[in-house]
Design an enzyme around this catalytic site. Structure first.
Site, PDB file in Angstrom:
ATOM      1  N   ARG A 169       1.106  -1.742   6.957  1.00  0.00           N
ATOM      2  CA  ARG A 169       0.113  -1.517   5.885  1.00  0.00           C
ATOM      3  C   ARG A 169      -1.040  -2.479   6.122  1.00  0.00           C
ATOM      4  NH1 ARG A 169      -0.643  -4.016   0.719  1.00  0.00           N
ATOM      5  NH2 ARG A 169      -1.617  -2.621  -0.793  1.00  0.00           N
ATOM      6  N   SER A 192       3.752   7.570  -3.468  1.00  0.00           N
ATOM      7  CA  SER A 192       3.838   6.612  -4.579  1.00  0.00           C
ATOM      8  C   SER A 192       3.810   7.321  -5.922  1.00  0.00           C
ATOM      9  CB  SER A 192       2.628   5.670  -4.563  1.00  0.00           C
ATOM     10  OG  SER A 192       2.540   5.006  -3.346  1.00  0.00           O
ATOM     11  N   LYS A 225      -0.412  -6.605  -4.491  1.00  0.00           N
ATOM     12  CA  LYS A 225      -1.231  -5.408  -4.738  1.00  0.00           C
ATOM     13  C   LYS A 225      -1.604  -5.405  -6.214  1.00  0.00           C
ATOM     14  CE  LYS A 225      -1.006  -0.311  -4.652  1.00  0.00           C
ATOM     15  NZ  LYS A 225      -2.367   0.004  -4.165  1.00  0.00           N
TER      16      LYS A 225
END
Ligand SMILES: Cc1ncc(COP(=O)(O)OP(=O)(O)O)c(N)n1
Ligand code: TZP
Ligand code: MG
Length: 210
Positions: free
Chosen positions: A41, A110, A139
């Site tokens: 990521r 998600s 995040k």
């Protein structure tokens, strides 16, 4: 119905999350400790740097037969021959990924809103990321904090494999599994640990004995 998801401990990694340590070393230590799925990521890398890191990570992971998932970018995923991709609400939806990349083995999606569970994208997904279970500095552009109650509720609404992510560590891992998660995904609990192999081993043992 039996859920076909053999993975229990999912490392989500970036160079930034490793705080200057070699990302390949951190990932390899994590795999030795019990990580069985890895996602790269990289939110701030350009295409060629993202691809180069993905190719290097893929080569290492292949030697352990651990699949690589690429976050967000299907072109990087295809060009490094990744196992699959993870997408969210701001990304190309699972149905489009299926059309554009027929060889994709795994699409993660998600879940940030309850309404998504009755939407059409779920059926194109191989697992759902319950995102985030707990708020996390890793995040911050998130919608809600599902909490353990949220995991329990989502568990009653879908048979898809649930990957829990966000603020998961050795102190809450067991509870998250007991709430209904099939797999735990972590960034900082492994990437920022002094000993990533030991951190992974501890988490893996907690999952296995939950
Ligand atoms: C396993 C897993 N679950 C959730 C996410 C978050 O994806 P997304 O909502 O697309 O946010 P970004 O990661 O792209 O910032 C994830 N990456 N992995
Ligand atoms: C990528 C992602 N998606 C939802 S929360 C999160 C970050 C999880 O990081 P940490 O395990 O450090 O809380
Ligand atoms: Mg995304």
């Amino acid at each position: 119905m039996e859920r076909q998801f053999p993975y229990k401990l999912y490392l989500v990694i970036s160079e930034e999350a490793c705080y200057g340590r070699d990302m390949l070393w951190v990932a390899e230590q994590a795999v030795k400790g019990g990580v069985d799925l890895v996602q790269i990521r990289e939110k701030n890398k350009n295409y060629s740097d993202f691809l180069e890191s993905s190719l290097r990570l893929k080569e290492m992971l292949d030697s352990y037969s651990v699949p690589l998932i690429v976050n967000d970018n299907p072109v990087v995923a295809v060009n490094c021959n990744a196992h699959g991709i993870h997408v969210g609400n701001s990304d190309i939806p699972p149905s489009e990924i299926k059309k554009k990349w027929p060889g994709c083995n795994m699409i993660g999606y998600s879940v940030e809103y309850m309404e998504q569970l009755s939407g059409t994208e779920i059926e194109f997904s191989d697992y759902l990321g319950v995102s985030p279970v707990f708020s996390t500095p890793t995040k911050t552009d998130t919608v809600t904090e599902w909490g353990l109650k949220g995991v329990e509720q989502i568990r009653t609404l879908t048979d898809k494999p649930l990957v829990a992510i966000g603020g998961i560590n050795q102190f809450n891992a067991k509870q998250v599994i007991q709430a209904g998660a099939d797999c735990l995904a972590v960034v900082s609990a492994i990437c920022a640990a002094d000993n990533p192999a030991k951190a992974a081993e501890t988490l893996r043992n907690l999952i296995e004995t939950a």
